[in-house]
Design an enzyme around this catalytic site. Structure first.
Site, PDB file in Angstrom:
ATOM      1  N   GLU A   1       0.826  -1.209   0.000  1.00 55.48           N
ATOM      2  CA  GLU A   1       0.000   0.000   0.000  1.00 55.48           C
ATOM      3  C   GLU A   1       0.862   1.261   0.000  1.00 55.48           C
ATOM      4  OE1 GLU A   1      -3.103  -0.436   2.909  1.00 55.48           O
ATOM      5  OE2 GLU A   1      -3.733  -2.351   2.070  1.00 55.48           O
TER       6      GLU A   1
ATOM      7  N   ASN B   1       2.692   2.475   7.336  1.00 54.17           N
ATOM      8  CA  ASN B   1       1.598   1.538   7.116  1.00 54.17           C
ATOM      9  C   ASN B   1       1.338   0.786   8.417  1.00 54.17           C
ATOM     10  OD1 ASN B   1       0.415  -1.231   6.105  1.00 54.17           O
ATOM     11  ND2 ASN B   1       0.107   0.257   4.473  1.00 54.17           N
TER      12      ASN B   1
ATOM     13  N   HIS C   1     -18.469  -9.251   5.533  1.00 49.46           N
ATOM     14  CA  HIS C   1     -17.136  -8.719   5.810  1.00 49.46           C
ATOM     15  C   HIS C   1     -16.459  -9.530   6.906  1.00 49.46           C
ATOM     16  CE1 HIS C   1     -14.258  -5.535   7.444  1.00 49.46           C
ATOM     17  NE2 HIS C   1     -13.786  -5.905   6.287  1.00 49.46           N
ATOM     18  N   HIS C   2     -15.268 -10.042   6.590  1.00 48.27           N
ATOM     19  CA  HIS C   2     -14.451 -10.772   7.563  1.00 48.27           C
ATOM     20  C   HIS C   2     -13.119 -10.064   7.736  1.00 48.27           C
ATOM     21  CE1 HIS C   2     -16.471 -14.935   6.538  1.00 48.27           C
ATOM     22  NE2 HIS C   2     -17.241 -14.179   7.281  1.00 48.27           N
ATOM     23  N   GLU C   3     -13.033  -9.156   8.657  1.00 52.94           N
ATOM     24  CA  GLU C   3     -11.722  -8.619   8.998  1.00 52.94           C
ATOM     25  C   GLU C   3     -11.073  -9.618   9.949  1.00 52.94           C
ATOM     26  OE1 GLU C   3      -9.713  -6.079   7.963  1.00 52.94           O
ATOM     27  OE2 GLU C   3      -8.324  -7.124   9.293  1.00 52.94           O
TER      28      GLU C   3
ATOM     29  N   HIS D   1      -8.574  -8.363   1.005  1.00 48.49           N
ATOM     30  CA  HIS D   1      -7.753  -7.161   1.171  1.00 48.49           C
ATOM     31  C   HIS D   1      -6.544  -7.467   2.053  1.00 48.49           C
ATOM     32  CE1 HIS D   1     -10.509  -3.764  -0.309  1.00 48.49           C
ATOM     33  NE2 HIS D   1     -10.930  -4.891  -0.836  1.00 48.49           N
ATOM     34  N   GLU D   2      -5.467  -6.760   1.780  1.00 49.02           N
ATOM     35  CA  GLU D   2      -4.188  -6.936   2.482  1.00 49.02           C
ATOM     36  C   GLU D   2      -3.621  -8.341   2.305  1.00 49.02           C
ATOM     37  OE1 GLU D   2      -6.881  -5.938   4.645  1.00 49.02           O
ATOM     38  OE2 GLU D   2      -6.622  -3.825   4.205  1.00 49.02           O
TER      39      GLU D   2
ATOM     40  N   GLU E   1      -7.236  -6.407  -2.874  1.00 45.44           N
ATOM     41  CA  GLU E   1      -6.753  -5.045  -2.737  1.00 45.44           C
ATOM     42  C   GLU E   1      -5.277  -5.098  -3.117  1.00 45.44           C
ATOM     43  OE1 GLU E   1      -7.216  -1.541   0.533  1.00 45.44           O
ATOM     44  OE2 GLU E   1      -6.317  -3.404   1.213  1.00 45.44           O
TER      45      GLU E   1
ATOM     46  N   GLU F   1      -8.982   4.231  -0.340  1.00 44.70           N
ATOM     47  CA  GLU F   1      -9.026   4.632   1.067  1.00 44.70           C
ATOM     48  C   GLU F   1      -7.924   5.636   1.417  1.00 44.70           C
ATOM     49  OE1 GLU F   1      -8.737   0.961   3.198  1.00 44.70           O
ATOM     50  OE2 GLU F   1      -6.668   0.593   2.609  1.00 44.70           O
TER      51      GLU F   1
END
Lengths: 705, 705
Positions: free
Chosen positions: A172, A194, A414-416, A484-485, A503, A509
């Site tokens: 990122e 980051n 959504h699964h963070e 993502h990530e 992502e 963002e």
């Protein structure tokens, strides 16, 4: 499928050993030469229309705790060249069918002092080279540990590169355009902060790395089919301009644990004297295995909105309360704490998004912060951080589901994970089953922060293995994944097309975290997107973030039309309209383009391209006659002439052009746009201004009158 | 349950601050003194009948990345003493009901320079002390990382210790008897080879550590309720004879990741002037939480045989073929390889074991090597090493299940993980479900070799957390667990009685790997068994292993009667008869004891005990009038007089005595035994010889004539 054996040309030296062997691309423009030096070390080189692209570059491996590295003492045991030409249809993509055409050279090497066999497989396409190492089943090699991969990419000059810092945990970063020789001096500045980052060298950069030579060659280095292997970075020797593969290590500093039969991912070199050909190359997908999911009927491109930008900008919160300093899932009682009043994922708020999605024809609504645990989710190296199935008290899952269903809207899960990978795997079956039970067909997963198990990194073999596990298990549950990530994609979506997004780069963002460079989106298609689609989350109409959250002074470095163009230029089967509904309501005419633009395509035409400067792409909607054009621009304003010769001959169309006004500017005047229509046909040319950090979007539909 | 508040006695110093505070055990024999020194560092000390057991010993923690360690600057905010007396019934155990009786001191400390609160909780039983640190929910402490626990155990002299090397990966060492001051000189020799081992210091030893002082005090240091925390070792300062807690680190060298509210495990000190009281102490169980499984009807003690010793001795193999150097589960085709002809887990062979089990009244048969993957299971740091559900082609799961069921025999599942913990967790639900579907009610799990994720160790917080996860998930599936190579037990079986066994020490298998010390089994009950039952797998009748496998010259350092006695002296609800059926057939009279001896008890009487020298225990069968006596002996022959005063008064019994003959010897003449019967009552005394490395076993049943 055709496999045709081609007569080999060997160049024999005086001793009778094979000195060099040549392979040409189907169109003859590319030539790869393989050779063994007098020490028995393998080398390859590549030229394009007789220009050197890759100088003689070494190949091989250092092994851990092994007397003999896989680096020299090789002799060619056999070799062969075949050709392959096949066309396949992706489940979704930039085009409805993809040609996979290459000449392949297989070199079987035997190491004289170990009797081990190593196979080098080169596939030379018209657009570039892919090669990998294969380790066949053999008595002298069963298990081994790669301490270093020694693949070189020897550049023929001090090229201009579009690079981000090599890092084991994040991609990122904003891209830097510089000479290779300048990387070292710029690195420290390029390593911006980051939430999780581990850069490793002042000359280490990430793939996909885009370069341009002084004589106009566009060269892209990346990898394809990264499965059960660490992600490759590139370490530059900035005296010789030789890159060497730099694999993400494990906690012990080891790189890859291997077993025969096995192989590495493909190392790819896309090359052309026309930047558009880099975008048109399908090397990455073609080097991946065909689709392994039998029934793909449940995999569908998605255009969505979400309860997300309001949290990203700081207007609302993922967390439900400010009263829990240390949440214990299963113990902490959310019914006994005071809500903070800023929680975004409330039933009421979600319903507004559902209404908006239904009204404007979106497919789905993403909601972040719906599940308990967000009060202390980050920065504590917390193991049991989320359970992925328990909603906050103010998020009525059933009611929302019923409401969405009644409006024809899908909900996106959504699964963070907060990087707590073991915890996610422990809950994965239950979480996916919960999705099945509650009508969710897609999940956005996140890996923010440092990885657990501690000491591991986002791109090591161990964790790469996890992302793949998550994709394959999701496929078992007929769930689409947008991770993502996670590690940057390498074309895995051909094999598992339920991976509809990633992502793995600096997304929109960051426009709310201080801003990205205005030309960022002219580079991403040459770098990050070489591996697969990105959930870039475009569509921001309000560039002054303080209008959303007075405490946030970030500015979105983009014109409004640039934002529209991204739906065409940043190919993805998953596209978000990321801004708040109220901001779309303020610009209903411009919003029409977002509503209209499709997310799946029959054809893509790369009309003009120069990384860092500009990009214009036209795409034909899947199974429909409509075309869409997007232009994103760099720092200098330009006027673009778009020839519409791709339109069907003799057919009339109406073009609607969403363009920057002459005084538009990403910083000073980002919302300055004008919309006009033109009657066009395949002989027409549309002339359109594009501002600094600007762009334009065009829809072209048959004139039915 | 009773909680009675007791008036506190404070000793005030001149300044008015609390200097010391005293707690006595219910019987008054033990006194614990808590004090804060002038720097505000907490200390405790312990004496027994006015003899010093633990000199003034520091308490506290070093924290990572924190300005203030939890080590000094404390003031007492409040304190209180309560008493607790309660009796509970274990699901299985050495006795049908257990008294939990202690006086408790709670000290609430506030750290002056951080405003943090630390609670010290001391529970003083008649048999010893347990204490732990508690971290209440508070504004100044939510998440923290313990870099070192600074708990001291200051010994009052240079005691004799029965110790094994401190190690992050194994407890499978022979015990050494030495003075504390001699540990350093012996350590190198004591660290014998193991498949996975990480010793850390020349004076580091493991718990449970057994010691004896010069004036005859028996002192045992261990811990109870090890949950979500690293296992504690003891690091000795051999000048001062002070032990300090030494926690197993993670890959970064950190010890424990903590969250409030939270607490450490209990640190335990058992002390008595009678070694038998150490064995009778129930501190470890009592300091664990009550049973959390509501319906325990499915948890049953088990006596079993298994297809195991033949592999351990090398007569047969776990692997099916010798042709696969590197197995890929799901790809390697076992139907196309040549069987090696030595595979133990064949349908035919298993049926023989089932027949034998049924004929002799065993409950169950364990089979190892039944599932694919054993060809390359060890030493390759292999991730996907087993799938836990796919049998070898020559193991007909359904047929074996039906056959066993028809004979009234349970099958015991085997899950060797090869230390690949992530892989086990990924397959755990499916593997447990597979057990449910196929009628397996118990699993022996194994963690041989180095842990994956790499860089982690068997006893770190991360992996301790895994073992607990496996136990709790097994309980969800109503599965009993017998975990080998897992962390040493700490009484967790009270809370999760489905944990019916652990290895976590040098088991009988080492008698086939070169042999264990002849007095090993006189020490284990004072060390390893303090934490819970051990699956020691006794019952070896053939001591000359070359009789089983001519290539294995190992000798079992035990007489046959010593082996019989182990069913009584080594308490476990899970007992194996480990030898080959054919060896039992050779000694049918002695085998009668193994067939008859129960695996659950109403009462246990510790008749005599001296660690390293001898041990005689009598136990009454659960819900039946029968008694069983076991004696194991050290290096010197003895004659034991067993008073039978524990028998019911006025009742007649027949005692069957299985004893060493006068010329028996663990090495020279291990199979020399004689069996006799005597009519006895509660006034009788049985006089019995016990050889070096020998023992005897007695069954005492009512004389029904």
């Amino acid at each position: 499928m055709q496999k045709v054996f081609i007569v080999l040309c060997f160049l024999y030296g005086i001793t009778g050993s094979i000195l060099a062997q040549s392979l040409r691309s189907p169109d003859g423009n590319l030539e790869m030469v393989f050779e063994l030096d007098d020490k028995g070390t393998p080398f390859y080189s590549l030229n394009y229309k007789s220009q050197e692209v890759i100088n003689k570059s070494g190949m091989g491996f250092d092994l851990k705790n092994d007397d003999v590295d896989l680096i020299d003492n090789f002799k060619v045991e056999s070799s062969g060249i075949t050709t392959f030409d096949n066309t396949w249809k992706p489940v979704w993509g930039e085009e409805a069918s993809i040609r996979n055409h290459y000449n392949e050279m297989e070199i079987k090497l035997r190491q004289q002092n170990s009797n081990r066999i190593l196979v080098l497989r080169f596939r030379l396409f018209d657009s570039g080279l892919g090669f990998r190492y294969e380790f066949p089943e053999q008595s002298e090699l069963a298990y081994f540990v790669i301490s270093d991969e020694k693949t070189e990419f020897a550049m023929a000059g001090d090229h201009t590169a579009f690079w981000i810092p090599g890092d084991y945990d994040t991609q990122e970063y904003d891209y830097t355009r510089s000479k290779l020789s300048e990387i070292r001096a710029i690195m420290e500045e390029a390593v911006t902060e980051n939430l999780s980052q581990t850069s490793f060298s002042p000359t280490g950069v990430q793939t996909a790395l885009m370069m341009k030579s002084e004589n106009g060659l566009y060269i892209n280095l990346h990898e394809a089919a990264l499965v059960d292997y660490p992600a490759m970075h590139l370490e530059l020797d900035d005296k010789t301009m030789v890159f060497e593969s730099w694999l993400t290590p494990d906690v012990n500093g080891d790189k890859a644990y291997m077993q025969t039969p096995g192989h590495t991912p493909w190392r790819t070199i896309i090359v052309s004297d026309d930047a558009r050909e880099v975008l048109a190359s399908r090397i990455t997908l073609n080097l991946n295995e065909p689709c392994k999911i039998e029934d793909t009927s449940w995999i569908k491109p998605v255009k969505y909105i979400g309860v997300w930008w309001e949290m990203i900008t700081g207007k609302s919160s993922w967390a439900y309360t400010n009263e829990l300093a240390a949440v214990k899932l299963g113990t902490s009682d959310y019914t006994k704490v005071k809500p903070n009043g800023t929680h975004g994922a409330t039933t009421e708020n979600v319903k507004k998004y559902i209404d908006f999605a239904a009204k404007h024809g979106f497919d789905a609504v993403l909601v972040e912060g719906w599940n308990i645990g967000w009060e202390d989710w980050f920065g504590h190296s917390k193991d049991y951080v989320f359970d992925f199935v328990t909603p906050y008290p103010d998020f009525d899952l059933k009611e929302i589901h019923n409401y969405a269903q009644s409006k024809g809207i899908e909900m996106i899960m959504h699964h963070e994970t907060s990087g707590s990978v073991r915890n996610y795997e422990r809950h994965m079956d239950e979480a996916y089953k919960f999705m099945n039970d509650n009508g969710y067909h897609a999940v956005k997963s996140g890996y923010v922060g440092n990885i657990l198990p501690r000491g591991d990194n986002h791109y090591s073999q161990w964790i790469v293995n996890h992302y793949q596990y998550a994709i394959e298990k999701a496929a078992d549950y007929k769930i689409m994944v947008n991770a993502h990530e996670a590690v940057r994609p390498t074309g895995i979506c051909r094999t598992y097309p339920n991976l509809i997004g990633n992502e793995s780069a600096r997304g929109t963002e960051y426009q709310a975290f201080g801003g990205s460079k205005p030309n960022h989106v002219t580079i991403l298609p040459f770098t990050r997107l070489i591996g697969g689609p990105m959930d870039y989350t475009p569509g921001i109409f309000e560039m002054d973030i303080s209008q959303i959250n007075p405490d946030n002074n970030s500015h979105v470095n983009s014109t409004l039309c640039n934002q529209l163009a991204l739906y065409v230029t940043m190919y993805s089967p998953l596209q978000m309209a990321a801004d708040l509904p109220e901001n779309y309501d303020r610009f209903p005419d411009a919003f029409e383009f977002i509503k209209e633009v499709p997310v799946d395509w029959d054809q893509s035409k790369y009309l003009e391209a120069e990384p860092g400067d500009y990009l214009t792409i036209a795409r034909k909607e899947k199974d429909r006659p409509n075309w869409y054009v997007g232009n994103v621009n760099g720092l200098e304003s330009r006027t673009v002439k778009v020839s519409l010769d791709f339109l069907e001959k003799g057919k009339k169309y109406i073009a609607t052009i969403y363009g920057d006004t002459k005084d538009a500017h990403y910083k000073e005047n980002p919302q300055a746009y004008e919309i006009r229509t033109e009657k066009v046909n395949n002989k027409s040319t549309i002339k359109q201004f594009t501002a600094p950090g600007g762009g334009f979007a065009i829809s072209i539909v048959p004139d039915e009158k």
